[in-house]
Structure formats: structure tokens, C-alpha cells
Write a protein that holds these residues in place. Structure first.
Motif, mmCIF file in Angstrom:
data_model
loop_
_atom_site.group_PDB
_atom_site.id
_atom_site.type_symbol
_atom_site.label_atom_id
_atom_site.label_comp_id
_atom_site.label_asym_id
_atom_site.label_seq_id
_atom_site.Cartn_x
_atom_site.Cartn_y
_atom_site.Cartn_z
ATOM 1 N N HIS A 169 0.831 -1.209 0.000
ATOM 2 C CA HIS A 169 0.000 0.000 0.000
ATOM 3 C C HIS A 169 0.865 1.259 0.000
ATOM 4 O O HIS A 169 0.570 2.223 -0.715
ATOM 5 C CB HIS A 169 -0.923 0.005 1.226
ATOM 6 N N ASP A 170 1.954 1.251 0.785
ATOM 7 C CA ASP A 170 2.844 2.413 0.825
ATOM 8 C C ASP A 170 3.461 2.695 -0.542
ATOM 9 O O ASP A 170 3.796 3.842 -0.856
ATOM 10 C CB ASP A 170 3.966 2.204 1.857
ATOM 11 N N ALA A 171 3.623 1.642 -1.337
ATOM 12 C CA ALA A 171 4.195 1.800 -2.677
ATOM 13 C C ALA A 171 3.130 2.113 -3.726
ATOM 14 O O ALA A 171 3.436 2.149 -4.918
ATOM 15 C CB ALA A 171 4.958 0.539 -3.069
ATOM 16 N N GLY A 172 1.878 2.315 -3.280
ATOM 17 C CA GLY A 172 0.829 2.726 -4.201
ATOM 18 C C GLY A 172 -0.013 1.615 -4.788
ATOM 19 O O GLY A 172 -0.838 1.860 -5.671
ATOM 20 N N TRP A 173 0.159 0.377 -4.288
ATOM 21 C CA TRP A 173 -0.590 -0.757 -4.826
ATOM 22 C C TRP A 173 -1.886 -0.981 -4.060
ATOM 23 O O TRP A 173 -1.932 -0.833 -2.850
ATOM 24 C CB TRP A 173 0.238 -2.039 -4.742
ATOM 25 N N LYS A 174 -2.926 -1.363 -4.782
ATOM 26 C CA LYS A 174 -4.131 -1.951 -4.206
ATOM 27 C C LYS A 174 -4.001 -3.464 -4.348
ATOM 28 O O LYS A 174 -3.363 -3.963 -5.272
ATOM 29 C CB LYS A 174 -5.384 -1.454 -4.927
ATOM 30 N N ILE A 175 -4.602 -4.200 -3.447
ATOM 31 C CA ILE A 175 -4.416 -5.651 -3.410
ATOM 32 C C ILE A 175 -5.720 -6.374 -3.700
ATOM 33 O O ILE A 175 -6.769 -6.029 -3.141
ATOM 34 C CB ILE A 175 -3.871 -6.087 -2.037
ATOM 35 N N CYS A 176 -5.652 -7.365 -4.566
ATOM 36 C CA CYS A 176 -6.787 -8.278 -4.717
ATOM 37 C C CYS A 176 -6.265 -9.706 -4.660
ATOM 38 O O CYS A 176 -5.124 -9.982 -5.021
ATOM 39 C CB CYS A 176 -7.567 -8.015 -6.001
ATOM 40 N N GLU A 177 -7.096 -10.594 -4.151
ATOM 41 C CA GLU A 177 -6.708 -11.991 -3.956
ATOM 42 C C GLU A 177 -7.371 -12.853 -5.017
ATOM 43 O O GLU A 177 -8.573 -12.710 -5.293
ATOM 44 C CB GLU A 177 -7.116 -12.454 -2.557
ATOM 45 N N THR A 178 -6.599 -13.740 -5.606
ATOM 46 C CA THR A 178 -7.129 -14.579 -6.679
ATOM 47 C C THR A 178 -6.710 -16.029 -6.485
ATOM 48 O O THR A 178 -5.784 -16.321 -5.725
ATOM 49 C CB THR A 178 -6.655 -14.067 -8.054
ATOM 50 N N GLN A 179 -7.402 -16.936 -7.169
ATOM 51 C CA GLN A 179 -7.157 -18.367 -7.050
ATOM 52 C C GLN A 179 -6.052 -18.812 -8.004
ATOM 53 O O GLN A 179 -5.812 -18.199 -9.044
ATOM 54 C CB GLN A 179 -8.435 -19.154 -7.375
ATOM 55 N N LYS A 180 -5.406 -19.911 -7.645
ATOM 56 C CA LYS A 180 -4.435 -20.510 -8.554
ATOM 57 C C LYS A 180 -5.157 -21.102 -9.761
ATOM 58 O O LYS A 180 -6.275 -21.581 -9.643
ATOM 59 C CB LYS A 180 -3.646 -21.613 -7.853
ATOM 60 N N ILE A 181 -4.492 -21.070 -10.896
ATOM 61 C CA ILE A 181 -4.978 -21.760 -12.083
ATOM 62 C C ILE A 181 -3.888 -22.746 -12.481
ATOM 63 O O ILE A 181 -2.797 -22.346 -12.894
ATOM 64 C CB ILE A 181 -5.278 -20.779 -13.238
ATOM 65 N N THR A 182 -4.172 -24.027 -12.320
ATOM 66 C CA THR A 182 -3.157 -25.059 -12.534
ATOM 67 C C THR A 182 -3.392 -25.767 -13.858
ATOM 68 O O THR A 182 -4.441 -26.375 -14.060
ATOM 69 C CB THR A 182 -3.183 -26.089 -11.389
ATOM 70 N N PRO A 183 -2.429 -25.718 -14.761
ATOM 71 C CA PRO A 183 -2.584 -26.400 -16.052
ATOM 72 C C PRO A 183 -2.339 -27.897 -15.911
ATOM 73 O O PRO A 183 -1.769 -28.353 -14.897
ATOM 74 C CB PRO A 183 -1.489 -25.744 -16.912
ATOM 75 N N PRO A 184 -2.725 -28.686 -16.902
ATOM 76 C CA PRO A 184 -2.461 -30.130 -16.837
ATOM 77 C C PRO A 184 -0.972 -30.446 -16.782
ATOM 78 O O PRO A 184 -0.571 -31.463 -16.225
ATOM 79 C CB PRO A 184 -3.084 -30.656 -18.137
ATOM 80 N N HIS A 185 -0.125 -29.554 -17.352
ATOM 81 C CA HIS A 185 1.315 -29.786 -17.389
ATOM 82 C C HIS A 185 2.044 -28.565 -16.829
ATOM 83 O O HIS A 185 2.504 -27.708 -17.588
ATOM 84 C CB HIS A 185 1.780 -30.073 -18.815
#
Length: 425
Positions: A203-219
Motif C-alpha cells: 500500500h505504501d508503494a501505491g498498490w491496491k491488493i486483490c486476492e485470486t485463485q491458482k490456475i493449474t494447467p495439466p502440465h
């Protein structure tokens, strides 16, 4: 031939032997699992012992709070994993194959089943959920034109601190070279231990944060730090914006970015990226360290299902970059080299680098990270850009405090770089 009594005795002895063997095997497996968990806990707790000292709070309090929060998040993840693994175990018993092989097959089948769920459920599952503070609304009533987005994950836990620092320095560079009204967002991947101190620094560096899920490929990629990069597919699902400009955490702004942020796309060129260089050759594919992406729910679902169906043959080592290069083929808009000045070009095409040097707007530290380039590095001449922004960040932090905290000295090298601002504290 023995008597019926003798045969019954032999059968009982054999059954007892089998039961004893099974019990011993279970005990060995339990002990092995406990040992692995203990090693993991020791490794993770050592990370928190290191990280907790950055906040300036009394070490005991900070460590206990951070570790308690981590344990709580781990408990939730464990419950989810147990719920999902019970699905895999139920399915695996249907085939009669050896458990290890069957569980892997069931997990692959489960991942593929996600590709067949209703598109709306898929979109909800992979929506980036904002960590809201009092100064910023998470969901604008009308889509904003553009946002700058980066990614933080803990695939290699030992490198997490470096990438947090990278995002801090990138954030400060964006404050200098991008319009102030443009949102800057970090997608923090599930399972990444970014707690209060980490959030404060971002936040001090100017970022907003959002949380997201992993996306795992077959390989998944064999390169550890590339394994979570398919999370970038969620960029297409960030419908709060008309388009997003993605930047890796190892990039740095050194010139004005208005032109990049205003990049126009169309149906014939639905993605803007820079050509990649590998082994001294400019290749047909692109580099995903910087990219302009139009948000589009339909395209997100299409890309996700293509990935999980395993229908696209691509260079799996390069993770999402290899996948997207195959999917989009030649239908991508080429960004100027100056908008993703790949450090590989400094090494492999010095003529092009020197010709473009005065106009470079974004440097991408691919060959060696900005935070690790020293005075004797082959890339020292480029690393000075990163260090210069880090120095400005340190000066601002140290000058804004009545004392220069030990944590700031450790993270920013204030004592080395800022001189009189910090040397007396």
C-alpha cells in the motif's frame, strides 16, 4: 494333508500376519507424513521469524501474530484440500488402479471437470477479490479505462521477500512515470503469506491488493517460479476495467507510460505484447512480462477451457507465455521494444539495446533481477536504474520517520545509500 483344525490354525496365522503387516505399513506412512509436516512447519516458521522482524514491533508479539494468522489460513486451506481430496479418493477407488497413480488421474479429471462447469461459476471462482481500504472503492460503478496489474505468488517461498521488494520499487517507479489516477493492483495468489506487514508495504508503494485463485494447467512448468503464472488468465476477467496493462514484478518504469496505457486493440489484434528474444534470436513468440489485455469474460472462459482440455500443444516450460503464444499465433499487436526492454537483449542484441536506450520506458530484468545486480554484474549498467529508484524510495521513507528503523536499513540499505539521512540512527 492336515486335519481341519490344523488348516483353520494356519488360516488364522496367515490372516494375523497380513493384518500385522498392514498395521506396520500404516504406522510407517503416518510417521513419514508427520516428519514432512514438521519439516514444512520448521521451514515456514523460519520464514516468519525472518519476516516478522521487519515491522519494528516487539519480536515475540509480531512472530506470534504472524504465525497464528498463517496457521489459521493453513487450517482453512487444509479443510479445502481434505474436502477436495475426498472427492479424488472416492473417484480413484472406482478404477482399481494403484492409489498413487489413480489419485493423480482423478486430480487431473477433477481439473478438467472445472472446464465443463457453467461459465458463470467459472467467472465467479476466478474473480480477483479486492482487499478494500477506506480510501478506495473496490468496484467502480462504471468500468475504468485502464489499470496496471502485477502478480505476487509464493511458488518459491524463499524468494517471496525479493518479489515484495521488487513490487515496492516498481510501485515507486510507476508513481513517477504513470498518471496518478490509474489504479495499480497486485493480484496476490491464494496461499501466499502476505499479511499485515506485506500489505502495508505494498500500500505504501501505491498498490491496491486483490486476492485470486491458482490456475493449474495439466502440465505445470518444470521451472518453479513459472508454475503459478497461469493465474494471469484471470486478467481477462477483471471487468472493473476496459483493459489492463500487466507488468511482472521484475520490471521497472524509467520513462513516461501514457502511450503504453493508451494502446488500442481490436478483434484482429486482441493482445499487445513484445517480441521475445532467446538464444540470441528474435523468435516468433512473445514475452508476457508486459502485456496489454482487453477484459472479456467470454475470452477468459475460452482460454481456461482450452488450457484444461489439453488441446493446445505448447512449450510447457514457459508456462502461460508458451500457451498464449500458441493460442494467439500471429494475431497479436507488437509493442515497441522500449515498452518491454528485455534484459536478454542487452546481452544478446547490444546494438538494438544501444539504439533504443534513450527511449526505453520499461526495463524487464529477465536475466538477472534488479535486486540482485551488483557493481560487478554483467548487467550493472542497467541495474543502476533499479538501484536509483530504490534509493529514492529509501530517502522518502527515512526522511518521513523521526528515526530510521533497523528494518528499513535492512530492506532498503539506507545506511549504505542515503548517507546522512540514516547514518546517525
Amino acid at each position: 494333508m492336515g486335519t481341519p483344525a490344523n488348516r483353520r490354525g494356519s488360516t488364522r496365522l496367515f490372516a494375523l500376519t497380513v493384518v500385522t503387516f498392514v498395521v506396520l505399513e500404516i504406522l510407517v506412512l503416518v510417521r513419514r507424513r508427520s516428519s514432512i509436516q514438521a519439516e514444512t512447519k520448521d521451514r515456514d516458521s523460519s520464514y516468519f521469524l525472518r519476516n516478522s522482524r521487519l515491522s519494528g514491533s516487539p519480536p515475540g508479539v509480531t512472530e506470534r501474530a504472524a504465525y497464528s494468522q498463517y496457521n489459521k489460513s493453513s487450517s482453512i486451506q487444509a479443510e479445502t484440500k481434505d474436502r477436495d481430496s475426498s472427492y479424488f479418493l472416492r473417484n480413484s477407488r472406482l478404477s482399481g488402479s494403484p492409489p498413487g497413480v489413480t489419485e493423480r488421474a482423478a486430480y487431473s479429471q477433477y481439473n478438467k471437470s472445472l472446464a465443463n462447469v457453467d461459465g458463470k461459476d467459472l467467472l465467479r471462482h476466478y474473480t480477483c477479490r479486492f482487499v478494500v481500504d477506506s480510501t478506495w472503492p473496490a468496484t467502480p460503478t462504471q468500468p475504468d479505462d485502464v489499470a496496471i496489474v502485477s502478480l505476487l505468488s509464493a511458488t518459491v517461498l524463499e524468494q517471496l521477500e525479493n518479489y515484495i521488494l521488487g513490487l515496492e520499487v516498481l510501485g515507486y517507479s510507476l508513481a513517477m512515470y504513470s498518471p496518478q489516477h490509474v489504479h495499480r493492483i497486485v493480484m496476490v495468489l491464494e496461499g501466499t503469506p502476505c499479511f499485515a506487514e506485506c500489505e502495508r508495504r505494498l500500500h505504501d508503494a501505491g498498490w491496491k491488493i486483490c486476492e485470486t485463485q491458482k490456475i493449474t494447467p495439466p502440465h505445470p512448468s518444470v521451472v518453479a517460479r513459472f508454475r503459478d503464472q497461469f493465474a494471469k488468465l484471470a486478467l481477462w476477467n477483471m471487468m472493473q476495467y476496459k483493459h489492463v496493462v500487466y507488468m511482472d514484478a521484475d520490471t521497472l518504469a524509467i520513462g513516461r507510460l501514457e502511450r503504453l496505457l493508451a494502446t488500442k486493440l481490436n478483434a484482429e489484434q486482441p493482445l499487445a505484447v513484445a517480441q521475445d528474444i532467446r538464444g540470441g534470436q528474435w523468435v516468433d513468440g512473445f514475452n508476457m512480462g508486459v502485456g496489454v489485455i482487453p477484459t472479456n469474460r467470454t475470452e477468459f472462459v475460452r482460454l481456461y477451457r482450452l488450457m484444461q482440455s489439453d488441446a493446445v500443444q505448447y512449450e510447457t516450460t514457459m508456462s502461460e507465455q508458451g500457451f498464449l503464444s500458441k493460442v494467439y499465433g500471429k494475431t497479436w499487436k507488437r509493442l515497441q521494444f522500449e515498452d518491454n526492454a528485455n534484459l536478454a537483449a542487452y546481452d544478446q542484441d547490444r546494438v538494438k539495446w544501444q539504439k533504443s536506450r534513450a527511449d526505453i520506458r520499461l526495463v524487464h530484468f529477465t536475466m538477472e533481477k534488479g535486486w540482485s545486480i551488483g557493481d560487478h554484474s554483467a548487467y550493472a549498467a542497467v541495474g543502476k536504474y533499479w538501484r536509483a529508484v530504490q534509493l529514492k524510495m529509501c530517502q522518502r521513507r527515512c526522511q518521513s520517520k523521526s528515526t530510521c528503523m533497523i528494518a528499513e536499513k535492512s530492506r532498503c540499505n539506507c545506511a549504505l545509500h542515503v548517507g546522512s539521512v540514516c547514518q546517525h540512527h
